[in-house]
Each structure stands twice: as C-alpha cells, then as structure tokens.
Design a protein around this motif. Sequence first.
Motif, short mmCIF file in Angstrom:
data_model
loop_
_atom_site.label_atom_id
_atom_site.label_comp_id
_atom_site.label_asym_id
_atom_site.label_seq_id
_atom_site.Cartn_x
_atom_site.Cartn_y
_atom_site.Cartn_z
N PHE A 34 0.84 -1.20 0.00
CA PHE A 34 0.00 0.00 0.00
C PHE A 34 0.87 1.24 0.00
N GLU A 35 0.27 2.33 -0.40
CA GLU A 35 0.91 3.64 -0.33
C GLU A 35 0.27 4.43 0.79
N ARG A 36 1.08 4.83 1.75
CA ARG A 36 0.56 5.61 2.87
C ARG A 36 0.28 7.04 2.41
N VAL A 37 -0.87 7.56 2.81
CA VAL A 37 -1.24 8.94 2.52
C VAL A 37 -1.32 9.67 3.86
N SER A 38 -0.54 10.70 4.00
CA SER A 38 -0.53 11.47 5.24
C SER A 38 -1.88 12.16 5.43
N ALA A 39 -2.57 11.81 6.50
CA ALA A 39 -3.89 12.38 6.76
C ALA A 39 -3.78 13.86 7.09
N VAL A 40 -4.81 14.59 6.75
CA VAL A 40 -4.86 16.02 7.06
C VAL A 40 -5.28 16.18 8.51
N TYR A 41 -4.45 16.86 9.28
CA TYR A 41 -4.76 17.11 10.69
C TYR A 41 -5.55 18.41 10.77
N GLY A 42 -6.86 18.26 10.97
CA GLY A 42 -7.77 19.39 10.85
C GLY A 42 -7.46 20.56 11.77
N ALA A 43 -6.90 20.28 12.95
CA ALA A 43 -6.63 21.35 13.92
C ALA A 43 -5.48 22.25 13.48
N LYS A 44 -4.71 21.82 12.50
CA LYS A 44 -3.54 22.59 12.09
C LYS A 44 -3.66 23.21 10.70
N MET A 76 -11.08 16.07 4.14
CA MET A 76 -9.99 16.57 3.29
C MET A 76 -8.99 15.46 2.97
N SER A 77 -8.79 14.53 3.90
CA SER A 77 -7.87 13.42 3.66
C SER A 77 -8.37 12.53 2.52
N HIS A 78 -9.68 12.28 2.51
CA HIS A 78 -10.26 11.47 1.43
C HIS A 78 -10.19 12.22 0.10
N LEU A 79 -10.46 13.51 0.13
CA LEU A 79 -10.36 14.30 -1.10
C LEU A 79 -8.92 14.30 -1.62
N LYS A 80 -7.96 14.29 -0.72
CA LYS A 80 -6.54 14.25 -1.10
C LYS A 80 -6.23 12.98 -1.89
N VAL A 81 -6.76 11.85 -1.43
CA VAL A 81 -6.54 10.59 -2.15
C VAL A 81 -7.25 10.62 -3.50
N GLY A 178 -20.16 20.42 3.48
CA GLY A 178 -20.78 20.89 4.71
C GLY A 178 -21.15 19.78 5.68
N ARG A 179 -20.97 18.52 5.25
CA ARG A 179 -21.28 17.37 6.10
C ARG A 179 -20.01 16.54 6.32
N PRO A 180 -20.02 15.61 7.30
CA PRO A 180 -18.94 14.63 7.40
C PRO A 180 -18.90 13.78 6.14
N VAL A 181 -17.74 13.23 5.82
CA VAL A 181 -17.57 12.54 4.55
C VAL A 181 -18.50 11.35 4.40
#
Length: 259
Positions: A34-44, A76-81, A178-181
């Motif tokens: 697998f290829e690891r995708v760095s998740a987006v840390y929403g607080a930052k 945003m992490s899912h959109l990144k992938v 506007g909603r959770p993924v």
Amino acid sequence: MTNNTPPVFLINLDNSTDRLHESQERLAPTGLTFERVSAVYGAKISLDEKNKFYSAELNRTQYHKPLSPGEIGCYMSHLKVLQHIVDNNIKYAVILEDDFKVVADLNSAIASLSDIPFDWDMIKLAEYGNRERPTAYEFKLNDQFNLRIQQKVSAGTCAQAVSLMGAKKILNASIPFGRPVDTDYQHWWEKDIEILTLSPCPLKQDLEFDSTIAAMSKGLQFRSAFWRRKLQQMTQKLNNKKHTQRVIKKYMNLNENRA
C-alpha cells in the motif's frame, strides 16, 4: 498479486505509527502493498485552506451541527486521495483508513473488481462497525462475490474502492463540503454517483481500538438542532428511496441483459 492489482492507499496520521504498523501487519499475509497517505490534521490547517474546503453556510443548510476540525480533516484526507487518483489517471484504487481488519479473501475481492461488467463509481468493501444495512437488490458478480444495493448506504469510510470516474464526480461535487464525509456519501445522488457494496465484505471496521482517523472524524459536542435534523433525515429518507429505486431498475436491466 498481479499487474492488474489496483493501488491501495492507506490514510494515516503522521504521529500514528502504531496504527501504521498494525495496518502493515494485517496486510502482510495478503502480499498486498500500500501507499501511505498522510492524513490532514484538521486542527492545524490554515483558515484559508479550511474556507476553501469547508463551507459553514452549506453546513447550516445540510447538517445539524458544525463540523469539528477532525471531521474537516477526515473529509480533506479522502479528497486528497481522490485528487491523487485523478492527477495520476488511475483507473480505480482501494482506499483504506487505519481501523480495518481483514475478514475474508481480500486478494480475491480486489481481483473481483475487474469482473464488474459495467462502469462504476464506488464499491464499499466494509460495513460500518458491526451493522449490516438491509439489501434492496443483489446480483451475482462471480462464484465468490455478489454486488449489493443497500436500502441505505452504510456509514463509515473504513474501506472502499473508487474509480477514476467516481473520483472526478466526487471532487467536482464536494468542494466545498458541509457534512462529514460518510454522511455526504449517504447523499450519493447529490454527487451523481452510485455506491454498491461487495458481498461478502472482505474487510471490517476494527472496534477493538480507536483509529486515529475514526477518532478525528468524530464531531464536537455541539448542541444539535433537533428539528432541523429531523427534517433533514425525512428529506434524505425520501430522496434515498426514490433514487435507490431508480438505481435498482437500472441494475435489474443490466442483470437481465447479462443472462
């Protein structure tokens, strides 16, 4: 593994090395990489970046409470992938969060995706938690697996396969959101996508530990707008029933033509 094996992407926070190691251990017997995708840390994330992806105005009309930084980062992490799939013209890929466990023949399940005799957008590879949504229509894919249309798409985004076509549609309809993924995917008709479920599911959400991705997707304890939520649920139920019936008719015709 064959040259036809699609890429497998794992969404994982940079500081969640234990979950990364566990994911490696669980996939090792399959021989899948697998290829690891760095998740987006929403607080930052910056305010400008947040405002690009998340719309407070949409949230007020679509959902019953504001999204937490974690929920925003999860989406945003899912959109990144998905953007990576589009940018690299990947025919289809498997997207995992780091709370999965393998419960069936994952290799055969992934190989079965190439047996699908029509264009598709998203195939769920895991149910949410221990819940199994009732089936509205099911048809045989091969000797091992069927494809199901659920009465309501399962929540959760632990494991799914997404096609290039599906990724483009989701990206086009999801920025801003506007909603959770996972809730947004349950409003699949708004994105002009169709979501099927592979049966039996080869993966399952592991409820024995708190995934960092699952944890950050939990909402804050805002006071919910009760009546707004009820109205949204009623509207969703009606739209879901109408569009599910439309999709069932489509696949019944496809299935009859295959016979």
